[in-house]
Design a protein around this motif. Sequence first.
Motif, mmCIF file in Angstrom:
data_model
loop_
_atom_site.group_PDB
_atom_site.id
_atom_site.type_symbol
_atom_site.label_atom_id
_atom_site.label_comp_id
_atom_site.label_asym_id
_atom_site.label_seq_id
_atom_site.Cartn_x
_atom_site.Cartn_y
_atom_site.Cartn_z
ATOM 1 N N ARG A 212 0.831 -1.203 0.000
ATOM 2 C CA ARG A 212 0.000 0.000 0.000
ATOM 3 C C ARG A 212 0.869 1.258 0.000
ATOM 4 O O ARG A 212 0.563 2.240 -0.700
ATOM 5 C CB ARG A 212 -0.913 0.005 1.220
ATOM 6 C CG ARG A 212 -1.942 -1.103 1.283
ATOM 7 C CD ARG A 212 -3.141 -0.838 0.424
ATOM 8 N NE ARG A 212 -3.895 0.340 0.840
ATOM 9 C CZ ARG A 212 -4.944 0.815 0.186
ATOM 10 N NH1 ARG A 212 -5.354 0.226 -0.940
ATOM 11 N NH2 ARG A 212 -5.584 1.879 0.612
ATOM 12 N N ARG A 214 3.906 1.629 -1.196
ATOM 13 C CA ARG A 214 4.545 1.838 -2.502
ATOM 14 C C ARG A 214 3.602 2.551 -3.459
ATOM 15 O O ARG A 214 4.001 3.464 -4.192
ATOM 16 C CB ARG A 214 5.002 0.496 -3.081
ATOM 17 C CG ARG A 214 6.270 -0.050 -2.443
ATOM 18 C CD ARG A 214 6.843 -1.198 -3.237
ATOM 19 N NE ARG A 214 5.967 -2.360 -3.245
ATOM 20 C CZ ARG A 214 5.987 -3.329 -2.314
ATOM 21 N NH1 ARG A 214 6.843 -3.246 -1.309
ATOM 22 N NH2 ARG A 214 5.171 -4.361 -2.402
ATOM 23 N N ASP A 215 2.340 2.142 -3.455
ATOM 24 C CA ASP A 215 1.360 2.798 -4.320
ATOM 25 C C ASP A 215 1.135 4.248 -3.893
ATOM 26 O O ASP A 215 1.048 5.154 -4.729
ATOM 27 C CB ASP A 215 0.030 2.040 -4.284
ATOM 28 C CG ASP A 215 0.111 0.696 -4.986
ATOM 29 O OD1 ASP A 215 1.030 0.509 -5.821
ATOM 30 O OD2 ASP A 215 -0.735 -0.176 -4.698
ATOM 31 N N GLN A 216 1.040 4.467 -2.602
ATOM 32 C CA GLN A 216 0.733 5.805 -2.111
ATOM 33 C C GLN A 216 1.921 6.757 -2.200
ATOM 34 O O GLN A 216 1.739 7.978 -2.234
ATOM 35 C CB GLN A 216 0.216 5.714 -0.670
ATOM 36 C CG GLN A 216 -1.119 4.981 -0.579
ATOM 37 C CD GLN A 216 -1.618 4.793 0.828
ATOM 38 O OE1 GLN A 216 -1.088 5.375 1.786
ATOM 39 N NE2 GLN A 216 -2.657 3.975 0.994
ATOM 40 N N GLU A 237 -6.462 5.788 -9.270
ATOM 41 C CA GLU A 237 -7.012 4.547 -9.821
ATOM 42 C C GLU A 237 -8.381 4.749 -10.461
ATOM 43 O O GLU A 237 -8.750 4.024 -11.380
ATOM 44 C CB GLU A 237 -7.114 3.492 -8.713
ATOM 45 C CG GLU A 237 -7.649 2.148 -9.170
ATOM 46 C CD GLU A 237 -7.755 1.138 -8.039
ATOM 47 O OE1 GLU A 237 -8.310 0.039 -8.281
ATOM 48 O OE2 GLU A 237 -7.310 1.450 -6.917
#
Length: 424
Positions: A212, A214-216, A237
């Motif tokens: 999570r 890494r995505d944020q 997304e």
Amino acid sequence: MDPTLIALSRRLMAGLCAGLLLAGPTLAETDPADPPARVGSISALRGPVDSSPEAGAAWDPAKLNQPITSETSLWVPPGSQAEVRIGSSSVRLDGNTQAVFSQLDDHGIAIDVAQGTVRARVRSLATGDSFSFSADGVRAEAQGPGDYRVGYDPDRRAYTVRALSGRLRVVTPNNAFNLESGQESLVENGGSELQLRAMGQRDDFDAWAEARDRDQDRLASARYVSPETTGIEALDEHGYWTTAPDYGAVWYPRGLPYGWAPYRYGHWAYVRPWGWTWVDDAPWGFAPFHYGRWALIGGSWGWVPGPIVPRPVYAPALVGYVGAHSGNVSLSIGFGSGAPVGWFPLGPREWYYPPYRYSPRYVQQINVINVVNPPPHGPGERRATRPTPVERPSYRYAQRPDAVTMVSEDQFATPGRSAATAST
């Protein structure tokens, strides 16, 4: 939108325009303090999770986009996991965890862990701000941005504190010490026993938290809106950004159903200290309904966040009301009359009057990035009545049936009742 509803809305608009206003403050809120500008939101749920708004209150199923504020408790049963986003920071709870956000306001964030495991990625910590975890009388205070994990076993009275990055100050009843990046401490029996030890092994909870993060960490939305805006982690997304000459940055959601309008697919919930609060159904539905404004551009709805500021001010719902009792929702709901009440999204540069008591400074802050010329109020004045007819400007979406959502008072106040379902 259903044709019958459109016709009904038009008839109601004609008769209710005199009662049109933005959500005006009332005497319902007696606390003289302004509500906090900062709030949290449930941003991810893996399995069922329960929440309670304060000590002694009932536990109910937690929902995505549910606001989190001081005294909110979460229970994450074994096998489930939850994430709470607070501005740019992310707090994650593993299964078999019970924790309360004992403080979540403009001065700090404090999480009391009754049992289980909590991991927090603190991306910013301004001067004068605080972020801490407590269990069994022992407090771990973040000394700056970092990645921190704590776990508490009440049966053994064992409190594990881990600084994956950053620095923690661990304060017990008897002493205090610093925990540097890469260190872990075990504090037992309320601080009477403690030891530094090797960092524990990563587990599935860590893998989920790090994925999570890494995505944020690479959010494109952070280039268009303040990273301290709670809820922006879901925008990349589910939509795309562009710019408009009159508004600057605009975000457009993808995959909207026919007849969609802002504040139509979701429900109202009563959340202290703000009162009636919009909880949207969309997985991206937090930031665009509590910050900024909506604009209908070329036939499509777009969210206009306004200029980037260090810490934007949260609002429970940036709408105007039409309906019974001159639209004063905080006073009218609950009478059981079944009379119609409706709401519409505020457009760019339209003034928001909170439905709770507020100071001039607060109302300036909540509007300043979206309104160029706010109406003046006397120094020290705290509004307790709705705006007078002279003060009411013209709201662009107030008389558009495709922008207004209408329900009965009874349907408005029904816990968890979808506005879209109630309006059909």
